[in-house]
Design an enzyme around this catalytic site. Structure first.
Site, PDB file in Angstrom:
ATOM      1  CB  SER A 269      57.837  57.782  23.415  1.00  0.00           C
ATOM      2  OG  SER A 269      57.506  58.356  24.669  1.00  0.00           O
TER       3      SER A 269
ATOM      4  CE1 TYR B 153      63.080  57.845  24.241  1.00  0.00           C
ATOM      5  CE2 TYR B 153      61.085  58.870  25.104  1.00  0.00           C
ATOM      6  CZ  TYR B 153      61.800  57.739  24.749  1.00  0.00           C
ATOM      7  OH  TYR B 153      61.232  56.506  24.901  1.00  0.00           O
TER       8      TYR B 153
END
Length: 248
Positions: free
Chosen positions: A144, A157
């Site tokens: 990401s 995350y």
């Protein structure tokens, strides 16, 4: 001819969002596709859509955080297709419980690590020998832009996706000489079922420098390139697909 003619591929988390878009696109481009998905209804729906698009697609119910389940699922796909050339580690994501490390529930951290990082580790562990036996191929991990720039509000995350960056580079170094390319896609904000549920809309987000959210198909297109022989000289790369959000 399709760019994946003759390829056998596994896509994790292929029931929704980017994974579902990739399953359809890979099938359209000639690959035999196995979807590994924990949500049976979503997995079956996605496999049917890929078949309707003219491809060959197998749904396998699987929790990618469970070693025995992953080993069995990979083995089932290889038995069905006669080999394996491509692994797209797409499964992952955060929940609304993610946030600051001083506030989030401890179980949320381990949930995210288990699905995002450990899940990618497990699928790679069990897929690699089959890809090697098939003469080489491509592994595509999903990180990401949160792993590439500082952002707030998703510490679990961010940690998991940062681990995937390091894992991708280590795998590329080890397996590239054996004919297996390992790269990672770093999506920015993408409109999926999950992110809509977390409040994302089609409006450009201030957190991402005013960049509009992407569509799943725009990320799937990069996965297709990395899976194909056109990316034969691409190994160990972390590629943002984010409309420029990581540049801000």
């Amino acid at each position: 001819m399709g760019s994946l003619d003759g390829k056998r591929a596994i896509i994790t988390g292929g029931g929704n969002g980017i994974g579902a878009a990739a399953a359809i696109l890979f099938a359209q481009e000639g690959a035999e596709v196995a979807i590994l998905e924990i949500d049976r209804a979503a997995g079956e729906r996605s496999a049917a859509a890929a078949e309707a698009a003219g491809g060959t697609c197998l749904f396998i119910e699987c929790d990618i955080a469970q070693p025995e389940a992953v080993e069995a699922a990979v083995g089932q796909a290889v038995e069905r297709f006669g080999g394996l050339n491509v692994l797209y580690n797409n499964a992952g994501g955060a929940t609304a419980h993610d946030g600051s490390l001083v506030d989030m529930p401890l179980e949320e951290f381990w949930r995210t690590i288990s699905v995002d990082l450990y899940g990618s580790f497990l699928t790679g562990r069990f897929a690699l020998p089959h890809i090697k036996a098939s003469g080489g191929g491509s592994i595509i991990n999903t990180t990401s832009i949160r792993a590439m720039k500082g952002t707030s509000g998703a510490d679990a995350y961010s940690a998991a996706k940062g681990g995937i960056v390091a894992l991708t580079k280590a795998m590329a170094l080890q397996w590239g000489p054996q004919g297996i390319r390992v790269n990672a896609i770093a999506p920015g904000p993408v409109l999926t079922e999950r992110t809509r549920g977390l409040g994302m809309t089609e409006e450009p987000g201030a957190q991402w420098g005013g960049v509009r959210p992407g569509q799943p198909e725009e990320v799937a297109a990069m996965a297709l390139f990395l899976a194909s022989d056109a990316a034969a000289y691409v190994n160990g790369a972390i590629i943002p697909v984010d409309g420029g959000a990581a540049a801000f």
